[in-house]
Scaffold this motif. Sequence first.
Motif, PDB file in Angstrom:
ATOM      1  N   THR A  14       0.812  -1.209   0.000  1.00 30.54           N
ATOM      2  CA  THR A  14       0.000   0.000   0.000  1.00 30.54           C
ATOM      3  C   THR A  14       0.847   1.261   0.000  1.00 30.54           C
ATOM      4  OG1 THR A  14      -1.730  -1.159   1.234  1.00 30.54           O
ATOM      5  CG2 THR A  14      -1.846   1.250   1.185  1.00 30.54           C
ATOM      6  N   ASP A  15       1.867   1.294   0.856  1.00 30.06           N
ATOM      7  CA  ASP A  15       2.675   2.508   0.992  1.00 30.06           C
ATOM      8  C   ASP A  15       4.171   2.265   0.827  1.00 30.06           C
ATOM      9  OD1 ASP A  15       3.100   1.059   3.272  1.00 30.06           O
ATOM     10  OD2 ASP A  15       2.756   2.715   4.667  1.00 30.06           O
ATOM     11  N   HIS A  16       4.556   1.057   0.447  1.00 28.74           N
ATOM     12  CA  HIS A  16       5.984   0.766   0.284  1.00 28.74           C
ATOM     13  C   HIS A  16       6.207  -0.298  -0.783  1.00 28.74           C
ATOM     14  CE1 HIS A  16       4.729  -2.367   3.181  1.00 28.74           C
ATOM     15  NE2 HIS A  16       5.707  -3.097   2.636  1.00 28.74           N
ATOM     16  N   VAL A  17       7.442  -0.394  -1.211  1.00 24.67           N
ATOM     17  CA  VAL A  17       7.832  -1.409  -2.185  1.00 24.67           C
ATOM     18  C   VAL A  17       9.065  -2.138  -1.675  1.00 24.67           C
ATOM     19  CG1 VAL A  17       6.908  -0.107  -4.147  1.00 24.67           C
ATOM     20  CG2 VAL A  17       9.306   0.216  -3.468  1.00 24.67           C
ATOM     21  N   LEU A  18       9.338  -3.292  -2.263  1.00 30.24           N
ATOM     22  CA  LEU A  18      10.556  -4.027  -1.956  1.00 30.24           C
ATOM     23  C   LEU A  18      11.396  -4.072  -3.224  1.00 30.24           C
ATOM     24  CD1 LEU A  18      12.193  -5.795   0.054  1.00 30.24           C
ATOM     25  CD2 LEU A  18      11.080  -7.777  -0.988  1.00 30.24           C
ATOM     26  N   ILE A  19      12.629  -3.578  -3.125  1.00 31.12           N
ATOM     27  CA  ILE A  19      13.546  -3.553  -4.259  1.00 31.12           C
ATOM     28  C   ILE A  19      14.709  -4.493  -3.975  1.00 31.12           C
ATOM     29  CG2 ILE A  19      15.076  -2.127  -5.663  1.00 31.12           C
ATOM     30  CD1 ILE A  19      13.349   0.273  -4.989  1.00 31.12           C
ATOM     31  N   LYS A  22      21.005  -6.889  -5.956  1.00 30.69           N
ATOM     32  CA  LYS A  22      22.035  -7.922  -5.844  1.00 30.69           C
ATOM     33  C   LYS A  22      21.752  -8.902  -4.704  1.00 30.69           C
ATOM     34  CE  LYS A  22      25.756  -5.212  -7.925  1.00 30.69           C
ATOM     35  NZ  LYS A  22      27.134  -4.694  -7.800  1.00 30.69           N
ATOM     36  N   GLY A  23      20.490  -9.308  -4.588  1.00 33.48           N
ATOM     37  CA  GLY A  23      20.122 -10.301  -3.589  1.00 33.48           C
ATOM     38  C   GLY A  23      19.727  -9.745  -2.240  1.00 33.48           C
ATOM     39  N   VAL A  24      19.859  -8.438  -2.051  1.00 31.55           N
ATOM     40  CA  VAL A  24      19.455  -7.794  -0.794  1.00 31.55           C
ATOM     41  C   VAL A  24      18.160  -7.023  -1.045  1.00 31.55           C
ATOM     42  CG1 VAL A  24      20.074  -6.174   1.017  1.00 31.55           C
ATOM     43  CG2 VAL A  24      21.850  -7.586  -0.046  1.00 31.55           C
ATOM     44  N   GLY A  25      17.142  -7.280  -0.221  1.00 33.41           N
ATOM     45  CA  GLY A  25      15.854  -6.612  -0.394  1.00 33.41           C
ATOM     46  C   GLY A  25      15.740  -5.376   0.479  1.00 33.41           C
ATOM     47  N   TYR A  26      15.416  -4.247  -0.143  1.00 37.26           N
ATOM     48  CA  TYR A  26      15.251  -2.991   0.587  1.00 37.26           C
ATOM     49  C   TYR A  26      13.774  -2.588   0.574  1.00 37.26           C
ATOM     50  CZ  TYR A  26      20.327  -2.384   0.292  1.00 37.26           C
ATOM     51  OH  TYR A  26      21.685  -2.547   0.402  1.00 37.26           O
ATOM     52  N   VAL A  27      13.219  -2.334   1.757  1.00 39.25           N
ATOM     53  CA  VAL A  27      11.858  -1.822   1.868  1.00 39.25           C
ATOM     54  C   VAL A  27      11.925  -0.302   1.757  1.00 39.25           C
ATOM     55  CG1 VAL A  27       9.854  -1.540   3.375  1.00 39.25           C
ATOM     56  CG2 VAL A  27      11.055  -3.744   3.277  1.00 39.25           C
ATOM     57  N   VAL A  28      11.221   0.254   0.785  1.00 41.83           N
ATOM     58  CA  VAL A  28      11.263   1.690   0.534  1.00 41.83           C
ATOM     59  C   VAL A  28       9.841   2.250   0.558  1.00 41.83           C
ATOM     60  CG1 VAL A  28      12.047   3.516  -1.020  1.00 41.83           C
ATOM     61  CG2 VAL A  28      13.272   1.329  -0.962  1.00 41.83           C
ATOM     62  N   TYR A  29       9.605   3.236   1.410  1.00 43.92           N
ATOM     63  CA  TYR A  29       8.294   3.867   1.497  1.00 43.92           C
ATOM     64  C   TYR A  29       8.195   4.974   0.449  1.00 43.92           C
ATOM     65  CZ  TYR A  29       7.568   1.288   5.787  1.00 43.92           C
ATOM     66  OH  TYR A  29       7.413   0.264   6.695  1.00 43.92           O
ATOM     67  N   VAL A  30       7.062   5.032  -0.229  1.00 46.45           N
ATOM     68  CA  VAL A  30       6.875   6.001  -1.308  1.00 46.45           C
ATOM     69  C   VAL A  30       5.499   6.651  -1.193  1.00 46.45           C
ATOM     70  CG1 VAL A  30       8.412   4.770  -2.895  1.00 46.45           C
ATOM     71  CG2 VAL A  30       5.967   4.241  -2.893  1.00 46.45           C
ATOM     72  N   SER A  31       5.350   7.795  -1.846  1.00 47.77           N
ATOM     73  CA  SER A  31       4.056   8.480  -1.876  1.00 47.77           C
ATOM     74  C   SER A  31       3.131   7.806  -2.883  1.00 47.77           C
ATOM     75  CB  SER A  31       4.252   9.948  -2.267  1.00 47.77           C
ATOM     76  OG  SER A  31       4.646  10.048  -3.631  1.00 47.77           O
ATOM     77  N   ARG A  33       1.798   9.154  -5.410  1.00 48.88           N
ATOM     78  CA  ARG A  33       2.189   9.617  -6.747  1.00 48.88           C
ATOM     79  C   ARG A  33       3.371   8.810  -7.287  1.00 48.88           C
ATOM     80  NH1 ARG A  33       1.286  14.862  -9.312  1.00 48.88           N
ATOM     81  NH2 ARG A  33       0.005  15.300  -7.475  1.00 48.88           N
ATOM     82  N   VAL A  34       4.360   8.571  -6.441  1.00 50.37           N
ATOM     83  CA  VAL A  34       5.508   7.769  -6.867  1.00 50.37           C
ATOM     84  C   VAL A  34       5.075   6.326  -7.126  1.00 50.37           C
ATOM     85  CG1 VAL A  34       7.715   6.784  -6.138  1.00 50.37           C
ATOM     86  CG2 VAL A  34       7.241   9.204  -5.761  1.00 50.37           C
ATOM     87  N   MET A  35       4.243   5.784  -6.252  1.00 48.20           N
ATOM     88  CA  MET A  35       3.765   4.409  -6.418  1.00 48.20           C
ATOM     89  C   MET A  35       3.113   4.218  -7.777  1.00 48.20           C
ATOM     90  SD  MET A  35       3.501   1.398  -4.873  1.00 48.20           S
ATOM     91  CE  MET A  35       3.452   1.582  -3.077  1.00 48.20           C
ATOM     92  N   ALA A  36       2.300   5.195  -8.181  1.00 49.98           N
ATOM     93  CA  ALA A  36       1.590   5.097  -9.456  1.00 49.98           C
ATOM     94  C   ALA A  36       2.535   5.139 -10.653  1.00 49.98           C
ATOM     95  CB  ALA A  36       0.562   6.216  -9.562  1.00 49.98           C
ATOM     96  N   SER A  37       3.732   5.706 -10.465  1.00 53.76           N
ATOM     97  CA  SER A  37       4.674   5.843 -11.580  1.00 53.76           C
ATOM     98  C   SER A  37       5.615   4.651 -11.723  1.00 53.76           C
ATOM     99  CB  SER A  37       5.513   7.118 -11.385  1.00 53.76           C
ATOM    100  OG  SER A  37       6.464   6.946 -10.342  1.00 53.76           O
ATOM    101  N   LEU A  38       5.595   3.742 -10.757  1.00 49.53           N
ATOM    102  CA  LEU A  38       6.544   2.631 -10.768  1.00 49.53           C
ATOM    103  C   LEU A  38       6.121   1.529 -11.731  1.00 49.53           C
ATOM    104  CD1 LEU A  38       7.333   2.320  -6.955  1.00 49.53           C
ATOM    105  CD2 LEU A  38       8.685   3.439  -8.739  1.00 49.53           C
ATOM    106  N   PRO A  39       7.083   0.761 -12.241  1.00 49.47           N
ATOM    107  CA  PRO A  39       6.774  -0.336 -13.167  1.00 49.47           C
ATOM    108  C   PRO A  39       6.150  -1.520 -12.434  1.00 49.47           C
ATOM    109  CG  PRO A  39       9.098  -0.358 -12.635  1.00 49.47           C
ATOM    110  CD  PRO A  39       8.536   0.898 -12.010  1.00 49.47           C
ATOM    111  N   MET A  87       5.357  12.884   2.955  1.00 48.21           N
ATOM    112  CA  MET A  87       5.016  12.029   1.826  1.00 48.21           C
ATOM    113  C   MET A  87       3.584  12.272   1.362  1.00 48.21           C
ATOM    114  SD  MET A  87       7.834  10.485   1.249  1.00 48.21           S
ATOM    115  CE  MET A  87       7.605   9.005   0.281  1.00 48.21           C
ATOM    116  N   ALA A  88       2.693  12.580   2.303  1.00 50.14           N
ATOM    117  CA  ALA A  88       1.308  12.876   1.944  1.00 50.14           C
ATOM    118  C   ALA A  88       1.221  14.164   1.125  1.00 50.14           C
ATOM    119  CB  ALA A  88       0.452  12.987   3.201  1.00 50.14           C
ATOM    120  N   ILE A  89       1.998  15.174   1.519  1.00 50.94           N
ATOM    121  CA  ILE A  89       2.010  16.448   0.791  1.00 50.94           C
ATOM    122  C   ILE A  89       2.559  16.256  -0.615  1.00 50.94           C
ATOM    123  CG2 ILE A  89       3.039  18.753   0.706  1.00 50.94           C
ATOM    124  CD1 ILE A  89       3.001  18.706   3.810  1.00 50.94           C
TER     125      ILE A  89
END
Length: 223
Positions: A14-19, A22-31, A33-39, A87-89
């Motif tokens: 809902t509010d984050h992605v996992l990237i 090189k085998g390491v997963g990073y949890v990244v929180y996004v707005s 607007r950014v979420m909608a632009s991701l592949p 992030m909401a703004i």
Amino acid sequence: MIGRLAGRLEYKATDHVLIDVKGVGYVVYVSDRVMASLPNAGEAVALYTDLLVREDLLQLFGFTTLVEKEWHRLLMSVQGIGAKASMAILGALGADGVSRAIALGDWAAVATAKGVGPKTAKKAILELKDKAHSVMAMAGTTPAASGGAPADAGAEHTDVLEPVEVAVPADAAAQSEALSALGNLGYGPSDAAQAVAQAAGDAPEADTAGLIRAALKLLAPKG
């Protein structure tokens, strides 16, 4: 400090992605607007990031441009605005929308963000109106974080844009910076130059932030 991540998008929440980098997963929180632009999941992705460090918490926040990231850092400098509110703004207005709202003193626009009340929005306008022109001037001059990033790209990138100092009179420098900021906000060179010239004529001692606010008011639709 992790300033940029490039890798493979594993999943969207809902509010984050996992990237995966090189085998390491990073949890990244996004707005939103950014979420909608991701592949889609499984595709290459890159985001500029800002790391929030607390005694009991480490959180990464992701942005598609350096301008968004700098706005996040500026918004977080306002007492009462934490990472979630920032992030909401940005999600509600985008980087350009935040620039216009701060420059015009439009606290009502800032208050449209979820969880941001009028008092906090007015405080943001008051505290940032004289600090924001440098971030406004960045718009359109910095690259997007994404765009064909390979899945095995490095986890950190620390490009730094060094400002070039030019010996010009203070009023000329302010007008030049104001013109640059207006251009980056989408105004044509002729309209921007006319508005800045009029603003400078009305207030010869105005600084960059003052010229931007005055010029935007002159450029605002009438009626």
